[in-house]
Design a protein around this motif. Structure first.
Motif, mmCIF file in Angstrom:
data_model
loop_
_atom_site.group_PDB
_atom_site.id
_atom_site.type_symbol
_atom_site.label_atom_id
_atom_site.label_comp_id
_atom_site.label_asym_id
_atom_site.label_seq_id
_atom_site.Cartn_x
_atom_site.Cartn_y
_atom_site.Cartn_z
ATOM 1 N N ILE A 1 -82.054 40.502 -53.747
ATOM 2 C CA ILE A 1 -83.436 40.994 -53.715
ATOM 3 C C ILE A 1 -83.561 42.252 -54.568
ATOM 4 N N SER A 2 -82.584 43.154 -54.455
ATOM 5 C CA SER A 2 -82.613 44.397 -55.231
ATOM 6 C C SER A 2 -82.488 44.117 -56.722
ATOM 7 N N ILE A 3 -81.616 43.167 -57.098
ATOM 8 C CA ILE A 3 -81.434 42.834 -58.518
ATOM 9 C C ILE A 3 -82.703 42.206 -59.087
ATOM 10 N N VAL B 1 -84.590 52.622 -59.389
ATOM 11 C CA VAL B 1 -85.203 51.500 -58.664
ATOM 12 C C VAL B 1 -84.174 50.759 -57.818
ATOM 13 N N PHE B 2 -83.005 50.459 -58.395
ATOM 14 C CA PHE B 2 -82.028 49.614 -57.714
ATOM 15 C C PHE B 2 -81.481 50.253 -56.439
ATOM 16 N N ALA C 1 -92.190 38.261 -50.343
ATOM 17 C CA ALA C 1 -93.058 39.384 -49.988
ATOM 18 C C ALA C 1 -92.315 40.708 -50.121
ATOM 19 N N VAL C 2 -91.038 40.716 -49.733
ATOM 20 C CA VAL C 2 -90.226 41.930 -49.853
ATOM 21 C C VAL C 2 -90.085 42.333 -51.320
ATOM 22 N N ILE C 3 -89.782 41.362 -52.183
ATOM 23 C CA ILE C 3 -89.629 41.645 -53.611
ATOM 24 C C ILE C 3 -90.941 42.174 -54.197
ATOM 25 N N GLY D 1 -86.314 38.194 -44.312
ATOM 26 C CA GLY D 1 -86.256 39.188 -45.372
ATOM 27 C C GLY D 1 -85.509 40.447 -44.977
ATOM 28 N N ALA D 2 -84.740 40.388 -43.882
ATOM 29 C CA ALA D 2 -84.007 41.570 -43.414
ATOM 30 C C ALA D 2 -82.942 41.965 -44.425
ATOM 31 N N MET D 3 -82.737 43.277 -44.569
ATOM 32 C CA MET D 3 -81.763 43.800 -45.510
ATOM 33 C C MET D 3 -80.795 44.739 -44.789
ATOM 34 N N LEU D 4 -79.897 45.362 -45.553
ATOM 35 C CA LEU D 4 -78.863 46.199 -44.947
ATOM 36 C C LEU D 4 -79.452 47.336 -44.123
#
Length: 294
Positions: free
Chosen positions: A73-75, A213-214, A151-153, A232-235
């Motif tokens: 997602i971050s990339i 940004v990353f 949606a997260v992106i 869409g959960a992340m770290l």
């Protein structure tokens, strides 16, 4: 004189060093120590030192799934920001009304971070603006835009795009556009001149924008929590869950160390690439100077 200048430089740098030590170095040392301790029965940590937090993370497939989702997602969000930021920064840098456009880029910073996220929730919700418009066009069932990685992106790109545009604008503004004209005089099309002359010259700005940004995207918490849901959960959400629900400080600290490792590796790769490019640039300049002298 030299010792006096060294002492003056030391005193000037002391506030920054103390700030980084108190608010960055010491907390990370505590996190490192906590990651090797045992989770207490009623929360907190206790002795003995152990690798339990790391071993559980290695064997838990759910951790790896969230880690992979966080990275891709971050990339993707960073790549989209580069794709949108480059033409936007180029347009602003070459415009006569650059101050107006820069103000428009900065205006979102005047609004609270959470307010902007809730604004996107209103837009993307089942009864939001997009679905209401589509229903006016004849759509019977509302579409599910919310609680998805997409949606997260989208929201990450919206939130962090200015952090990409501003360093790119700063780099492009300093660029000598006569080099573009010279390349076009030699037969290159404008797009070719931009790609082969402009882009290599602003790699520093691109790298700065990618980092700005990353790394924040990698550590996002509020965005995936509000618009991402379970899919869409992340770290950042996993760390918060370990702290608030499981009350497992060692596990959350170990996950934080993984986040720190990824961020550090990305920064080291960027510095290494930048060093190699600078070395090649110096070598090319030396060869050119020797040819001129010959």
């Amino acid at each position: 004189m030299k010792s006096k200048r060294d002492f003056t430089g030391f005193m000037v740098s002391m506030p920054g060093v103390l700030w980084l030590t108190v608010f960055f170095l010491i907390p990370y040392i505590i996190i490192i120590i906590y990651s090797f301790l045992t989770s207490g029965i009623y929360g907190g940590v206790e002795l003995p030192f152990t690798l339990e937090a790391y071993s559980k993370m290695l064997v838990n497939a759910g951790y790896w799934q969230i880690l992979w989702r966080t990275v891709w997602i971050s990339i993707i969000a960073t790549s989209i920001c580069v794709g949108l930021g480059l033409p936007a920064a180029y347009f602003i840098a070459t415009s006569k009304h650059r101050n107006i456009f820069l103000t428009l880029v900065i205006i979102p910073f005047w609004t609270n971070f959470l307010v902007r996220i809730f604004g996107w929730m209103v837009i993307l919700g089942r009864n939001g603006l997009i679905n209401s418009f589509l229903q006016l066009l004849g759509l019977k069932e509302p579409l599910s835009f919310m609680y998805t990685p997409g949606a997260v992106i989208l929201v990450i790109v919206y939130m962090y795009l200015p952090y990409m545009i501003l360093p790119l604008y700063s780099a492009i503004e300093k660029f000598d556009f006569r080099l573009i004209e010279a390349a076009m005089d030699l037969g290159a099309k404008r797009t070719q001149a931009i790609w082969k002359v402009l882009i290599p010259s602003i790699r520093g700005g691109i790298g700065a924008g990618v980092i700005l940004v990353f790394i924040p995207a990698l550590g996002s918490y509020a965005i995936p929590d509000l618009v991402g849901g379970a899919d869409g959960a992340m770290l950042g959400n996993l760390i918060a869950r370990q702290l608030t629900v499981a009350r497992n400080w060692p596990s959350s600290s170990a996950i934080s160390m993984i986040f720190l490792l990824i961020s550090t590796l990305g920064l080291l790769v960027y510095l290494r690439i930048n060093k190699v490019q600078n070395k090649r640039r110096v070598q090319v300049s030396e060869i050119y100077m020797k040819e001129e002298e010959g």
